[in-house]
Write a protein that holds these residues in place. Structure first.
Motif, PDB file in Angstrom:
ATOM      1  N   ARG A  87       0.817  -1.219   0.000  1.00  0.00           N
ATOM      2  CA  ARG A  87       0.000   0.000   0.000  1.00  0.00           C
ATOM      3  C   ARG A  87       0.854   1.274   0.000  1.00  0.00           C
ATOM      4  NH1 ARG A  87      -4.204   0.151   4.590  1.00  0.00           N
ATOM      5  NH2 ARG A  87      -2.959  -1.520   5.457  1.00  0.00           N
ATOM      6  N   ARG A 130      -7.062  -5.555  -1.121  1.00  0.00           N
ATOM      7  CA  ARG A 130      -8.533  -5.578  -1.035  1.00  0.00           C
ATOM      8  C   ARG A 130      -9.182  -5.121  -2.340  1.00  0.00           C
ATOM      9  NH1 ARG A 130      -8.564  -2.523   4.766  1.00  0.00           N
ATOM     10  NH2 ARG A 130      -6.806  -1.526   3.718  1.00  0.00           N
ATOM     11  N   GLY A 174      -3.004  -7.987   7.909  1.00  0.00           N
ATOM     12  CA  GLY A 174      -3.291  -6.912   8.860  1.00  0.00           C
ATOM     13  C   GLY A 174      -3.405  -7.518  10.246  1.00  0.00           C
ATOM     14  N   PHE A 183      -3.775  -6.297  14.625  1.00  0.00           N
ATOM     15  CA  PHE A 183      -3.634  -5.485  15.829  1.00  0.00           C
ATOM     16  C   PHE A 183      -4.206  -6.296  16.975  1.00  0.00           C
ATOM     17  CE2 PHE A 183      -7.073  -4.030  13.085  1.00  0.00           C
ATOM     18  CZ  PHE A 183      -8.198  -4.311  13.854  1.00  0.00           C
ATOM     19  N   VAL A 226      -6.420  -6.766  20.097  1.00  0.00           N
ATOM     20  CA  VAL A 226      -7.597  -6.105  20.676  1.00  0.00           C
ATOM     21  C   VAL A 226      -8.556  -7.142  21.271  1.00  0.00           C
ATOM     22  CG1 VAL A 226      -8.777  -6.034  18.417  1.00  0.00           C
ATOM     23  CG2 VAL A 226      -9.467  -4.454  20.185  1.00  0.00           C
ATOM     24  N   SER A 266     -14.537  -3.625  16.768  1.00  0.00           N
ATOM     25  CA  SER A 266     -15.730  -3.233  16.002  1.00  0.00           C
ATOM     26  C   SER A 266     -15.919  -4.206  14.830  1.00  0.00           C
ATOM     27  CB  SER A 266     -15.577  -1.807  15.476  1.00  0.00           C
ATOM     28  OG  SER A 266     -14.576  -1.772  14.476  1.00  0.00           O
ATOM     29  N   ASN A 311     -16.142  -3.343  11.859  1.00  0.00           N
ATOM     30  CA  ASN A 311     -15.239  -2.908  10.786  1.00  0.00           C
ATOM     31  C   ASN A 311     -13.800  -3.356  11.051  1.00  0.00           C
ATOM     32  OD1 ASN A 311     -14.756  -1.619   8.301  1.00  0.00           O
ATOM     33  ND2 ASN A 311     -13.973   0.193   9.380  1.00  0.00           N
ATOM     34  N   ALA A 312     -13.418  -3.417  12.323  1.00  0.00           N
ATOM     35  CA  ALA A 312     -12.062  -3.883  12.660  1.00  0.00           C
ATOM     36  C   ALA A 312     -11.917  -5.351  12.243  1.00  0.00           C
ATOM     37  CB  ALA A 312     -11.805  -3.723  14.152  1.00  0.00           C
ATOM     38  N   SER A 362     -11.923  -5.542   8.447  1.00  0.00           N
ATOM     39  CA  SER A 362     -10.693  -5.033   7.811  1.00  0.00           C
ATOM     40  C   SER A 362      -9.642  -6.135   7.707  1.00  0.00           C
ATOM     41  CB  SER A 362     -10.099  -3.867   8.612  1.00  0.00           C
ATOM     42  OG  SER A 362     -10.985  -2.792   8.583  1.00  0.00           O
ATOM     43  N   PHE A 382      -2.263 -19.463  14.999  1.00  0.00           N
ATOM     44  CA  PHE A 382      -3.246 -19.078  16.018  1.00  0.00           C
ATOM     45  C   PHE A 382      -4.522 -19.906  15.988  1.00  0.00           C
ATOM     46  CE2 PHE A 382      -1.786 -14.424  15.429  1.00  0.00           C
ATOM     47  CZ  PHE A 382      -0.599 -14.717  16.063  1.00  0.00           C
ATOM     48  N   ALA A 410       6.437 -17.184  16.299  1.00  0.00           N
ATOM     49  CA  ALA A 410       6.966 -15.867  16.654  1.00  0.00           C
ATOM     50  C   ALA A 410       8.354 -15.724  16.030  1.00  0.00           C
ATOM     51  CB  ALA A 410       7.044 -15.739  18.166  1.00  0.00           C
ATOM     52  N   GLU A 413       7.373  -7.035  13.111  1.00  0.00           N
ATOM     53  CA  GLU A 413       6.306  -6.199  13.659  1.00  0.00           C
ATOM     54  C   GLU A 413       5.308  -7.063  14.429  1.00  0.00           C
ATOM     55  OE1 GLU A 413       4.845  -3.761  10.447  1.00  0.00           O
ATOM     56  OE2 GLU A 413       3.068  -3.251  11.627  1.00  0.00           O
ATOM     57  N   GLY A 414       4.990  -8.231  13.867  1.00  0.00           N
ATOM     58  CA  GLY A 414       4.003  -9.118  14.486  1.00  0.00           C
ATOM     59  C   GLY A 414       4.440  -9.556  15.877  1.00  0.00           C
ATOM     60  N   ARG A 460       4.347  -6.783  18.395  1.00  0.00           N
ATOM     61  CA  ARG A 460       2.993  -6.433  18.847  1.00  0.00           C
ATOM     62  C   ARG A 460       2.467  -7.436  19.858  1.00  0.00           C
ATOM     63  NH1 ARG A 460      -0.552  -4.376  13.691  1.00  0.00           N
ATOM     64  NH2 ARG A 460       1.044  -3.055  12.793  1.00  0.00           N
ATOM     65  N   LEU A 461       2.820  -8.702  19.631  1.00  0.00           N
ATOM     66  CA  LEU A 461       2.220  -9.753  20.463  1.00  0.00           C
ATOM     67  C   LEU A 461       3.030 -10.096  21.705  1.00  0.00           C
ATOM     68  CD1 LEU A 461       1.009 -12.045  17.576  1.00  0.00           C
ATOM     69  CD2 LEU A 461      -0.428 -10.721  19.110  1.00  0.00           C
TER      70      LEU A 461
HETATM   71  C1  HXC Z   1      -8.930  -1.773  17.800  1.00  0.00           C
HETATM   72  C2  HXC Z   1      -8.567  -1.099  15.624  1.00  0.00           C
HETATM   73  C3  HXC Z   1      -7.161  -1.034  15.846  1.00  0.00           C
HETATM   74  C4  HXC Z   1      -6.684  -1.368  17.160  1.00  0.00           C
HETATM   75  C5  HXC Z   1      -7.549  -0.455  13.805  1.00  0.00           C
HETATM   76  N1  HXC Z   1      -8.739  -0.738  14.349  1.00  0.00           N
HETATM   77  N2  HXC Z   1      -6.566  -0.627  14.702  1.00  0.00           N
HETATM   78  N3  HXC Z   1      -9.434  -1.467  16.570  1.00  0.00           N
HETATM   79  N4  HXC Z   1      -7.600  -1.732  18.085  1.00  0.00           N
HETATM   80  N5  HXC Z   1      -5.394  -1.335  17.464  1.00  0.00           N
HETATM   81  C6  HXC Z   1     -10.045  -0.632  13.705  1.00  0.00           C
HETATM   82  C7  HXC Z   1     -10.359   0.799  13.328  1.00  0.00           C
HETATM   83  O1  HXC Z   1     -10.851   1.537  14.437  1.00  0.00           O
HETATM   84  C8  HXC Z   1     -11.428   0.590  12.268  1.00  0.00           C
HETATM   85  O2  HXC Z   1     -12.670   0.270  12.812  1.00  0.00           O
HETATM   86  C9  HXC Z   1     -10.949  -0.658  11.553  1.00  0.00           C
HETATM   87  O3  HXC Z   1     -10.060  -1.340  12.471  1.00  0.00           O
HETATM   88  C10 HXC Z   1     -10.178  -0.349  10.308  1.00  0.00           C
HETATM   89  O4  HXC Z   1      -9.115   0.515  10.631  1.00  0.00           O
HETATM   90  P1  HXC Z   1      -8.452   1.480   9.550  1.00  0.00           P
HETATM   91  O5  HXC Z   1      -7.259   2.092  10.160  1.00  0.00           O
HETATM   92  O6  HXC Z   1      -9.480   2.368   8.942  1.00  0.00           O
HETATM   93  O7  HXC Z   1      -8.079   0.420   8.418  1.00  0.00           O
HETATM   94  P2  HXC Z   1      -6.925   0.418   7.383  1.00  0.00           P
HETATM   95  O8  HXC Z   1      -6.360   1.775   7.163  1.00  0.00           O
HETATM   96  O9  HXC Z   1      -7.438  -0.301   6.236  1.00  0.00           O
HETATM   97  O10 HXC Z   1      -5.757  -0.427   8.109  1.00  0.00           O
HETATM   98  C11 HXC Z   1      -5.847  -1.824   8.254  1.00  0.00           C
HETATM   99  C12 HXC Z   1      -5.319  -2.247   9.598  1.00  0.00           C
HETATM  100  C13 HXC Z   1      -3.923  -1.686   9.875  1.00  0.00           C
HETATM  101  C14 HXC Z   1      -5.293  -3.790   9.623  1.00  0.00           C
HETATM  102  C15 HXC Z   1      -6.259  -1.749  10.684  1.00  0.00           C
HETATM  103  O11 HXC Z   1      -3.445  -2.110  11.137  1.00  0.00           O
HETATM  104  C16 HXC Z   1      -2.955  -2.068   8.801  1.00  0.00           C
HETATM  105  O12 HXC Z   1      -2.890  -1.423   7.772  1.00  0.00           O
HETATM  106  N6  HXC Z   1      -2.154  -3.080   8.972  1.00  0.00           N
HETATM  107  C17 HXC Z   1      -1.171  -3.547   7.954  1.00  0.00           C
HETATM  108  C18 HXC Z   1       0.119  -3.762   8.582  1.00  0.00           C
HETATM  109  C19 HXC Z   1       0.056  -4.827   9.615  1.00  0.00           C
HETATM  110  O13 HXC Z   1      -0.875  -4.916  10.388  1.00  0.00           O
HETATM  111  N7  HXC Z   1       1.077  -5.609   9.658  1.00  0.00           N
HETATM  112  C20 HXC Z   1       1.202  -6.607  10.709  1.00  0.00           C
HETATM  113  C21 HXC Z   1       1.114  -7.880  10.121  1.00  0.00           C
HETATM  114  S1  HXC Z   1       1.834  -8.971  11.273  1.00  0.00           S
HETATM  115  P3  HXC Z   1     -13.853   1.378  13.010  1.00  0.00           P
HETATM  116  O14 HXC Z   1     -14.975   0.612  13.617  1.00  0.00           O
HETATM  117  O15 HXC Z   1     -13.283   2.417  13.919  1.00  0.00           O
HETATM  118  O16 HXC Z   1     -14.161   1.906  11.636  1.00  0.00           O
HETATM  119  C22 HXC Z   1       1.006 -10.316  11.216  1.00  0.00           C
HETATM  120  C23 HXC Z   1       1.699 -11.432  11.929  1.00  0.00           C
HETATM  121  C24 HXC Z   1       0.863 -12.007  12.970  1.00  0.00           C
HETATM  122  O17 HXC Z   1      -0.022 -10.429  10.665  1.00  0.00           O
HETATM  123  C25 HXC Z   1       1.574 -13.166  13.597  1.00  0.00           C
HETATM  124  C26 HXC Z   1       2.541 -12.750  14.662  1.00  0.00           C
HETATM  125  C27 HXC Z   1       3.181 -13.926  15.393  1.00  0.00           C
END
Ligand code: HXC
Length: 271
Positions: A52, A82, A110, A112, A114, A120, A122-123, A126, A161, A204, A209-210, A213-214
């Motif tokens: 992106r 997407r 994606g 996070f 939570v 939500s 939408n979360a 997403s 997971f 892990a 980044e993953g 975060r965890l």
């Molecule tokens: C609660 C959250 C949140 C958080 C976002 N949201 N972050 N809710 N806690 N920390 C909610 C928002 O409020 C919103 O809901 C919805 O998610 C979408 O958020 P946006 O920011 O509008 O979406 P977008 O810009 O499309 O971003 C997508 C994303 C973001 C997933 C939310 O984090 C992202 O771009 N991530 C890409 C990078 C990433 O995550 N990389 C890590 C991959 S690591 P509402 O209801 O408010 O509209 C991985 C490894 C895992 O996957 C394994 C590890 C061992």
């Protein structure tokens, strides 16, 4: 030039292993996928990574290209998995400029942390859209090109997971289960046409980044000691598994999920 020990590749592979092969990677600027791509490029492949962020993707492509003199690595920013149209345009551009697509890494994800009650709709959606729908789009956009390749291979980056469930990760667990399922369906549907479709499920992996975060830094050591292999994973562990699956040695592995987690999920399930 001999393949020497490096941060992203074991010294067991042959130089030129992937000569004339092209890999298309989503999420290619992320730590894991950029190192997988780097390993393939070092061994002779050319690559197209999409993401992106324009800056991050172009920068990562330039960095990956340093793995081998003469490597061709295209970075396409502004591409959201997407959106089918932008992904299709990227896959078509990759094939046009690099001569085809032989390997695909579906790595865009994606995440996070939570609690479910604070998540939500939408979360949840997403993450499902990026991981599950994005994976479907990645296969759909690249398949016409892959089917022209003599060695069509797909690797999906999943997680472990969903084998046990994971607190604060209801969205990711659901999405990765979908990714594993798509991979299996593709193996069955396109195996007869030469495609292999396999999942790498990293545990892990340090310096990602993953994991950051965890796992807080305080619990990291404690957690590492519980892993049967006694340590966190490295990007090299994942890159080596990738090279194996894309090499001729991996040709008969199809429709499988390969956890690269030092046995961690089994310990989790058994505890
Ligand atoms: C609660 C959250 C949140 C958080 C976002 N949201 N972050 N809710 N806690 N920390 C909610 C928002 O409020 C919103 O809901 C919805 O998610 C979408 O958020 P946006 O920011 O509008 O979406 P977008 O810009 O499309 O971003 C997508 C994303 C973001 C997933 C939310 O984090 C992202 O771009 N991530 C890409 C990078 C990433 O995550 N990389 C890590 C991959 S690591 P509402 O209801 O408010 O509209 C991985 C490894 C895992 O996957 C394994 C590890 C061992």
């Amino acid at each position: 030039m001999p393949v020497t020990e490096s941060k992203y590749l074991s010294p067991v592979w042959r130089d030129g292993l992937f000569k004339d092969r092209v890999v298309f990677v989503t999420g290619g600027a992320g730590t894991i996928c950029s190192m997988q791509t780097r390993a393939l490029v070092r061994l002779g492949a050319n690559a197209c990574i999409v993401g992106r962020s324009e800056d991050k993707t172009v920068e990562a492509a330039k960095d990956i290209a340093t793995a081998r003199p003469g490597a061709r690595v295209i970075g396409i920013g502004g591409c959201d998995v997407r959106q089918m149209e932008s992904l299709q345009a990227a896959a078509d551009r990759c094939a046009r400029e690099l001569g085809g697509i032989d390997f695909v890494i579906a790595g865009a994800a994606g995440n996070f942390v939570v609690p479910l009650e604070a998540m939500s709709s939408n979360a949840f959606k997403s993450v499902m859209d990026i991981d599950a729908l994005g994976t479907f789009h990645t296969v759909k956009a690249t398949l016409p090109h892959l089917l022209l390749s003599p060695t069509p291979r797909i690797i999906y980056i999943s997680a472990t997971f969903h084998y046990t469930g994971m607190p604060m990760q209801a969205h990711v667990s659901a999405a990765k289960a979908a990714v594993d399922s798509i991979a299996a369906s593709v193996a069955l549907e396109y195996g007869p046409r030469g495609v292999t479709s396999n999942v790498i499920a990293p545990g892990a992996i340090e310096e990602t980044e993953g994991a950051a975060r965890l796992l807080s830094s305080e619990v990291t050591k404690e957690y590492a000691a519980t892993i049967p292999s006694g340590r966190l994973g490295t990007v090299r562990d994942v890159a080596d598994a990738t090279v194996f699956l894309f090499s001729e040695a991996g040709a008969y592995i199809n429709g499988q999920v390969i956890p690269v987690d030092g046995g961690a999920w089994r310990r989790q399930a058994g505890s």
